[in-house]
Design an enzyme around this catalytic site. Structure first.
Site, PDB file in Angstrom:
ATOM      1  N   GLY A 103       0.782  -1.230   0.000  1.00  0.00           N
ATOM      2  CA  GLY A 103       0.000   0.000   0.000  1.00  0.00           C
ATOM      3  C   GLY A 103       0.813   1.278   0.000  1.00  0.00           C
ATOM      4  N   CYS A 108      -0.266   3.860  -2.868  1.00  0.00           N
ATOM      5  CA  CYS A 108      -1.593   4.427  -2.606  1.00  0.00           C
ATOM      6  C   CYS A 108      -1.516   5.428  -1.463  1.00  0.00           C
ATOM      7  CB  CYS A 108      -2.573   3.318  -2.231  1.00  0.00           C
ATOM      8  SG  CYS A 108      -2.767   2.004  -3.449  1.00  0.00           S
TER       9      CYS A 108
END
Length: 271
Positions: free
Chosen positions: A208, A211
């Site tokens: 992640g 993001c």
């Protein structure tokens, strides 16, 4: 009471909670903004990879976007996984109606190596989505996918940035996190260059990261920060999140989106 700055993420859902919509909303909350979402796809995803993907029709994407923007309004937008050419085209058209800063994370492949963008959508990202971006944040694999430029060392980053800027974004942040040595990124608008460096943490739990970085930049832009300041603050937040990443499941765990809160809590209790 006054509402906090409002940030909209247009991206896919990660059922494991480490990336995508879930990472974006956690980041936006951690940085003091009100996060809102337009879901473009649903994934069955965990620490080991992506087991399935189901794209939403472009009409559903457009309806979510208009529902939020027309009533609540936005002060920054971040895009992530858009999956199909039709959805990329739709989102590009919607972004043209918004006067807020737009951060485009041109997601092509997951951190586990799973494809998240249809082959026929790449050209639409190049010619329709990137020109709408205040800032584009490609990693090295996405630079190669979009421009054909291969980055083998830090000296290649300016050439990569120039190739992405030629596609239309006002600023580009080339993420060099996969290069050896310090985690070095290059931010430029074609005139000024800003080199951002951070020590590399020996932590494998980095799911992640991309993001989270793009969402953090969008959050700072919603507060009115200029692009270089927003990127610098976001890089600092993400570096801390990587350092605090934790194991989850049998594979690669997520970065810790709540590391700032955990640190404050620990300091407050004397632990």
């Amino acid at each position: 009471m006054q509402a906090p700055p409002r940030v909209l993420t247009v991206a896919g859902s990660d059922s494991g909670g480490g990336a995508g919509i879930q990472a974006d909303l956690k980041t936006m909350l951690a940085l003091g903004t009100h996060g809102m979402s337009v879901i473009t796809a649903v994934t069955a995803q965990n620490s080991l990879g992506v087991q399935g993907t189901w794209e939403l029709p472009s009409q559903a994407v457009a309806a979510q976007f208009r529902s939020v923007v027309d009533d609540i309004g936005v002060q920054a937008v971040k895009t992530g996984m858009l999956a199909t050419a039709e959805v990329v085209e739709t989102v590009a058209g919607l972004l043209a109606t918004v006067g807020a800063p737009v951060v485009v994370d041109p997601v092509g492949v997951s951190s586990h190596g799973d494809p998240l963008l249809a082959a026929d959508a790449v050209d639409v990202v190049r010619h329709r989505l990137l020109p709408s971006a205040t800032l584009a944040t490609p990693n090295l694999a996405e630079v190669a996918q979009l421009t054909g430029v291969l980055v083998r060392g830090e000296e290649d980053l300016p050439r990569a940035a120039a190739a992405v800027l030629a596609l239309g974004p006002r600023w580009v942040l080339i993420k060099g996190g996969h290069l050896p040595g310090d985690a070095v990124d290059l931010l430029t608008d074609g005139s000024a260059e800003h080199w951002l460096r951070a020590p590399r943490h020996g932590n494998r739990h980095t799911h992640g990261t991309g993001c989270t970085l793009a969402a953090a930049i969008a959050a700072r832009l919603a507060f009115g920060d200029p692009v270089p300041s927003a990127v610098t603050a976001a890089k600092e937040y993400v570096t801390g999140a990587i350092a605090a990443g934790f194991p989850l499941g049998a594979g690669i765990g997520p970065v810790d989106h709540a590391h700032l809160t955990r640190r404050e809590t620990a300091g407050g209790t004397g632990t």
